[in-house]
Scaffold this active site. Structure first.
Site, PDB file in Angstrom:
ATOM      1  CG  HIS A 199      -1.946  -1.057   1.253  1.00  0.00           C
ATOM      2  ND1 HIS A 199      -3.196  -0.944   0.704  1.00  0.00           N
ATOM      3  CD2 HIS A 199      -1.888  -2.302   1.791  1.00  0.00           C
ATOM      4  CE1 HIS A 199      -3.870  -2.067   0.905  1.00  0.00           C
ATOM      5  NE2 HIS A 199      -3.096  -2.914   1.561  1.00  0.00           N
ATOM      6  CG  ASN A 224      -8.037  -4.116   0.983  1.00  0.00           C
ATOM      7  OD1 ASN A 224      -7.271  -3.158   0.999  1.00  0.00           O
ATOM      8  ND2 ASN A 224      -7.661  -5.338   1.322  1.00  0.00           N
TER       9      ASN A 224
END
Ligand code: HEM
Length: 500
Positions: free
Chosen positions: A55, A127
């Protein structure tokens, strides 16, 4: 005309010249005495901090959660009480790419939100997909090594990626989602996001339910094809960041409707599969969405590094009324984030303004690198103390969680209720024909450079999810369908042995 403000060095003293080094003679070497030059160079050399291990590429914005419905029968959390309005910060990210990666890659998108609640910060680190690839913490570092760069070539490797994914059949549903049209969202505004795990909520009477968090976009779902994404990445690698920034600047604030799904402890005991397995869906028909409120993003950060790069979220940050669950994957995450942030940002990262709670923080943690807030002055640094300083509050304790069974390394695949292909098959069956075709073409394209054994392994999984899914993928990948059917008759270990 702008009136120039005065430049100073790090100690606040005026700087005489910011363009010309001090040299010995007009054409001579630089001298050590140019301390301003030394300071500038030394600071510059230390400006890069470690990127997030995954990420790494992301964009953020501030916003607010407004609770419009009443879910107080499930939770006492102040942030979720009717009418509550809570300020927040959200960071969107891709997972596999490094800090400089292009936005429009096929990948899942991270959506991490920090709610600055009156009871401390609640971080929901989710997510844009309702489930995850894997379900045991042991597999997490391996997943990231498989999707990130190959140690030999330094390049991303479809072979590594698909090898790992197909050796763990629980990845199947998430693979189907990532290879579908949702694998490349048109913007962050045009996607849903989810907490993914099973969490818990508990009310004033300390009654617990299990819960999942869902945020559905009010902008509508929009995605990009591989071709569209490739064209955008060639022109603008920061496409999603720009879209979010510009929408907020023009006052077109993106909004999501927040929902929860609820399962009672009794229902969980009788559920037909493990409700704490992050690779499994709770079907909406069985556990309907319960509306909670509206989430809005409405303010851009002033400084990318200070607010987006230094933002630190962790699933360990919950507030009274919201808790964890026996989900083994969630349990592993409770350690990983704070640990990563102590390395990435330092032990005092919760003092960085974007991370700091809006309520008074009274803790006995002291000292450490970059402690710049006065360090609690002369207050006692130990507890218990007789000076009346901060004591724990037993009334906020979570209700006890019943646990069943002996300590052991249980493999979920040995659980007779475990079906790794149900969710992927169900998803396949609800896709419209054009979406099915996109999924097949995207998958065949993505796996094209892999060796045949891996293609057959995946084809067998597709067949197990739905025979039509298996047949169409086999055709697109130019595989022998009869062989795929034979392979699908093997159990997990047999399939691995036949395709290794
Ligand atoms: C055991 C499984 C997992 C582990 C060990 C893990 C670990 C990590 C670590 C170490 C980071 C970097 C944190 C930082 O440097 O600030 C990270 C980032 C992140 N993870 Fe996970 N993760 C796991 C599973 C998941 C799952 C299941 C989700 C989604 C539900 C998720 C969502 C995210 C997001 C959104 C970020 C970026 C946060 C940000 O924007 O700063 N992770 N993860």
């Amino acid at each position: 005309m702008n009136e120039y403000k005065k430049l100073t060095n790090e100690a606040g003293a005026p700087v005489a010249d910011n363009e010309n080094a001090i040299t010995a003679g007009p054409r001579g070497p630089v001298v050590m005495q140019d301390v301003w030059l030394l300071e500038k160079m030394a600071h510059f050399n230390r400006e890069v901090i470690p990127e997030r291990r995954m990420h790494a590429k992301g964009w953020g914005a501030y916003g607010k959660l407004t609770v419009t419905r009443d879910i107080s029968r499930y939770t006492k959390a102040k942030v979720l009480q009717p009418g509550a309005v809570t300020e927040s910060f959200t960071r969107f990210s891709t997972v596999a790419g490094e800090r400089g990666a292009a936005d429009c890659e096929r990948d899942i998108r991270g959506v991490a939100t920090k709610f600055y609640t009156p009871e401390g910060n609640w971080d929901l680190v989710g997510n844009n997909t309702p489930t995850f690839f894997i379900r045991d913490v042991h597999n997490f570092s391996d997943l990231n090594r498989a999707v990130k760069r190959d140690p030999h070539t330094g390049r991303r490797s479809a072979q590594n990626n698909w090898d790992f994914w197909t050796l763990l059949p629980e990845c199947f549903h998430q693979i189907t989602v990532v290879m579908s049209d949702r694998g490349i969202p048109a913007s962050f505004r045009n996607m849903h996001f989810f907490g993914e795990h099973t969490f818990s909520l508990y009310n004033e009477k300390n009654e617990r339910v299990w819960c999942k968090f869902h945020f559905k976009t009010q902008q509508g779902i929009k995605n990009l094809t591989n071709g569209e994404a490739a064209a955008i990445n060639g022109m603008d690698r920061e496409y999603h960041g720009k879209d979010l920034y510009e929408a907020i600047e023009r006052g077109d604030f993106p909004r999501w409707t927040m929902y929860i799904q609820v399962m009672t402890e009794e229902q969980a005991l009788n559920h037909y599969e493990n409700p704490f397995d992050i690779t499994k869906i709770w079907p909406h028909k069985e556990y309907p969405l319960i509306e909670v409120g509206v989430y809005e993003l409405n303010r851009n950060p002033e400084n990318y590094f200070a607010e987006v790069e230094q933002a630190a979220f962790t699933p360990a940050h919950v507030v009274p009324g919201i808790g964890f669950s026996p989900d083994r994957f969630l349990q592993g995450r409770l350690f990983a984030y704070g640990d990563a942030q102590r390395y990435r940002l330092g032990v005092n990262h919760n003092h960085i303004p974007v991370n700091r709670a809006k309520v008074e923080v009274n803790e006995y943690h002291r000292d450490g690198f970059m402690r710049v807030d006065g360090n609690y002055g002369a207050t006692p640094a130990y507890s218990p103390n007789s000076a009346g300083y901060w004591t724990a509050q037993p009334e906020v304790a979570e209700p006890p969680m019943a646990i069943d069974g002996a300590m052991w390394r249980y493999d979920p695949k040995d659980d007779p209720t475990d079906d790794c292909f149900r969710a992927g098959g169900n998803l396949w069956r609800v896709l419209a024909e054009d979406k099915k075709e996109l999924l097949i073409q995207n998958t065949a394209g993505d796996i094209a450079s892999c060796t045949e054994n891996i293609k057959y392994r995946h084809a067998a999984h597709c067949y197990l999810a739905d025979p039509e899914y298996g047949r169409r993928f086999a055709e697109a990948a130019k595989l022998d369908f009869e062989k795929v059917k034979e392979l699908s008759k093997l159990d997990h270990k047999g399939l691995i042995a036949a395709t290794i």
